[in-house]
Enzyme design. Sequence first.
Site, mmCIF file in Angstrom:
data_model
loop_
_atom_site.group_PDB
_atom_site.id
_atom_site.type_symbol
_atom_site.label_atom_id
_atom_site.label_comp_id
_atom_site.label_asym_id
_atom_site.label_seq_id
_atom_site.Cartn_x
_atom_site.Cartn_y
_atom_site.Cartn_z
ATOM 1 N N CYS A 68 21.639 165.538 55.320
ATOM 2 C CA CYS A 68 22.943 164.905 55.528
ATOM 3 C C CYS A 68 24.000 165.364 54.539
ATOM 4 O O CYS A 68 25.171 164.996 54.665
ATOM 5 C CB CYS A 68 22.796 163.390 55.436
ATOM 6 S SG CYS A 68 21.464 162.800 56.457
ATOM 7 N N HIS A 107 29.779 158.048 52.281
ATOM 8 C CA HIS A 107 28.673 158.526 53.100
ATOM 9 C C HIS A 107 28.457 157.487 54.206
ATOM 10 O O HIS A 107 28.287 157.853 55.355
ATOM 11 C CB HIS A 107 27.424 158.751 52.240
ATOM 12 C CG HIS A 107 26.344 159.458 52.987
ATOM 13 N ND1 HIS A 107 26.561 160.659 53.607
ATOM 14 C CD2 HIS A 107 25.058 159.133 53.253
ATOM 15 C CE1 HIS A 107 25.455 161.041 54.221
ATOM 16 N NE2 HIS A 107 24.526 160.136 54.025
ATOM 17 N N GLU A 111 25.385 152.775 47.929
ATOM 18 C CA GLU A 111 26.637 153.509 47.717
ATOM 19 C C GLU A 111 27.684 152.615 47.049
ATOM 20 O O GLU A 111 28.372 153.033 46.115
ATOM 21 C CB GLU A 111 27.155 154.046 49.061
ATOM 22 C CG GLU A 111 28.404 154.914 48.913
ATOM 23 C CD GLU A 111 28.727 155.715 50.178
ATOM 24 O OE1 GLU A 111 28.164 155.414 51.247
ATOM 25 O OE2 GLU A 111 29.550 156.639 50.069
ATOM 26 N N LYS A 170 32.041 157.642 60.011
ATOM 27 C CA LYS A 170 30.847 157.734 60.869
ATOM 28 C C LYS A 170 30.859 156.638 61.933
ATOM 29 O O LYS A 170 30.252 156.777 62.985
ATOM 30 C CB LYS A 170 29.560 157.607 60.038
ATOM 31 C CG LYS A 170 29.250 158.857 59.225
ATOM 32 C CD LYS A 170 27.901 158.745 58.523
ATOM 33 C CE LYS A 170 27.576 159.998 57.714
ATOM 34 N NZ LYS A 170 28.320 160.102 56.452
ATOM 35 N N HIS A 174 27.026 160.092 62.886
ATOM 36 C CA HIS A 174 26.536 160.858 61.739
ATOM 37 C C HIS A 174 26.181 162.268 62.216
ATOM 38 O O HIS A 174 25.208 162.452 62.931
ATOM 39 C CB HIS A 174 25.312 160.140 61.159
ATOM 40 C CG HIS A 174 24.867 160.670 59.836
ATOM 41 N ND1 HIS A 174 25.110 161.967 59.409
ATOM 42 C CD2 HIS A 174 24.172 160.081 58.827
ATOM 43 C CE1 HIS A 174 24.591 162.124 58.203
ATOM 44 N NE2 HIS A 174 24.021 161.005 57.822
ATOM 45 N N PHE A 205 18.854 162.538 52.656
ATOM 46 C CA PHE A 205 17.414 162.316 52.545
ATOM 47 C C PHE A 205 16.853 163.381 51.607
ATOM 48 O O PHE A 205 17.284 164.534 51.624
ATOM 49 C CB PHE A 205 16.753 162.487 53.917
ATOM 50 C CG PHE A 205 16.708 161.234 54.734
ATOM 51 C CD1 PHE A 205 17.160 160.031 54.247
ATOM 52 C CD2 PHE A 205 16.178 161.263 56.014
ATOM 53 C CE1 PHE A 205 17.104 158.868 55.010
ATOM 54 C CE2 PHE A 205 16.107 160.114 56.796
ATOM 55 C CZ PHE A 205 16.570 158.926 56.294
#
Lengths: 403, 87
Positions: free
Chosen positions: A162, A294, A305, A326, A331, A390
């Site tokens: 990501c 994010h 976050e 997003k 995403h 990830f």
Amino acid sequence: MKRVVITGQGTINSLGRSVAETLEGFREGRCGISNLEFQDVDRLSIKIGGQVKNYDPERDFNRQQIALYDRYTQFTMLAAREAMDQCGLTFSGELAERSGVVLGTAGGGMTTQDENYRSVYEDGKNRVHPFVVPKLMNNAAASHVSMKYNLKGPSFTVATACASSNHAMGQAFQMVRTGMCDVMVTGGSESMLCFGGVKAWEGLRVMSRDACRPFSLGRNGMVQGEGAGIFVFEEYEHAKARGAEILAEVAGFAMTSDASDIVMPSKQGAARAISGAMRDARLNPEDVCYINAHGTGTAANDKTECAAVADVFGTHADHLMMSSTKSMHGHLIGGTGAVELLACIMALRDGVIAPTIGYEEPDPECAIDVVPNVARDAKVNVVLSNAFAFGGLNAVLALRKAP
Amino acid sequence: MSANIEAKVIEIIAEQAVLSIADVTSTSTLEELGIDSLGLVESIFAIEEAFDIQVPYNANEPSESDFDISSVASITKAVAAIVQEQS
């Protein structure tokens, strides 16, 4: 150290086929997430995504190109064309040799893989098209951009899930900043919205069945999107000398690794990336007005976050805006940071902050101004763009208003 | 039937926790057994495969699901209900 500016931008995603259409979507707080349409979608439990609909590759590409361009490459080429048209550069001689392409993607030619696995495993065929390998490889898109625009310098693909496109853009930034290159085409692309792509994500049980609602209490997961965002990063004096329109300045970049867990995010890793990007750009926390989060809409990401932002900014966190687009385009995995950078540039150039849509109720663990549901006018000089992947790989870019 | 289900659930969870079957009882919680979120998702996958069922579980909202993961006993009960419903 050279200064680095952005002189071209292009995109295709579920909100639009161009930057103008996408920014209009951001301003309107439009949702590009809808029911997925592809073969075997009825066998999925997750049936929504930010899919590029009514897309006909034959409108833009000829038969030979389609034979070599996976959907993720097609998206790249369309976004690159818009960015290159805007920057107005042509590449030959020394400039061609001092220019390259660094793109991010996580899955590469996943549709090509999916179709050909289906063909040999399910349909029992024993023959595949000769171009399967050059079509599915993760560097296909970067290579085709280099070939089309005659970019003969360093070109490669970055894959950090990501965070891929933020890592790619950070790399491109550093290559121009250090003087290695004059111009870098950068950004990212993803097209995982096929049966195998979504099925794999389903297994992890972090996907929402209804909507992406970042930072909202009761959010229930991420929603995938697809598309591309491509930018032209150019050395400032080079851009100035030719009278190019400068969209924004790339001021700093930092990357960190959590070194802790393959899927769970870490507050410390995220915080070090955010503060690192500010340090790299010589910014103080109070200089930052807007963060493109994010903001995946998972329980874990959003609270981590927000905690990282609170740690880094202290009391200034109460004066920050942080939204997740997003919620609108989904995403885009390896391409997500690139499409999200458009919202950062919109904030700097147009003074409009893209909203976090689908926001229902405040979550005490996400106590920050997430610009809920409606875009906002604000004068903004410095923005950050977060990407936390990830595997605990974090990449944060800092952008400043055009000089 | 329920005893068989519990035995199988215990076997799956013990394997996930790298413990012997004797160390897992119906009152054990996943936390006590040291099973994290990833281990839980893997256990649910193993349960789905073993019983040929679909378990409605979203890691973002564990409390929203009817699938109660608070202990081995609650998991067994939930599995038994799904087996009944989906068979």
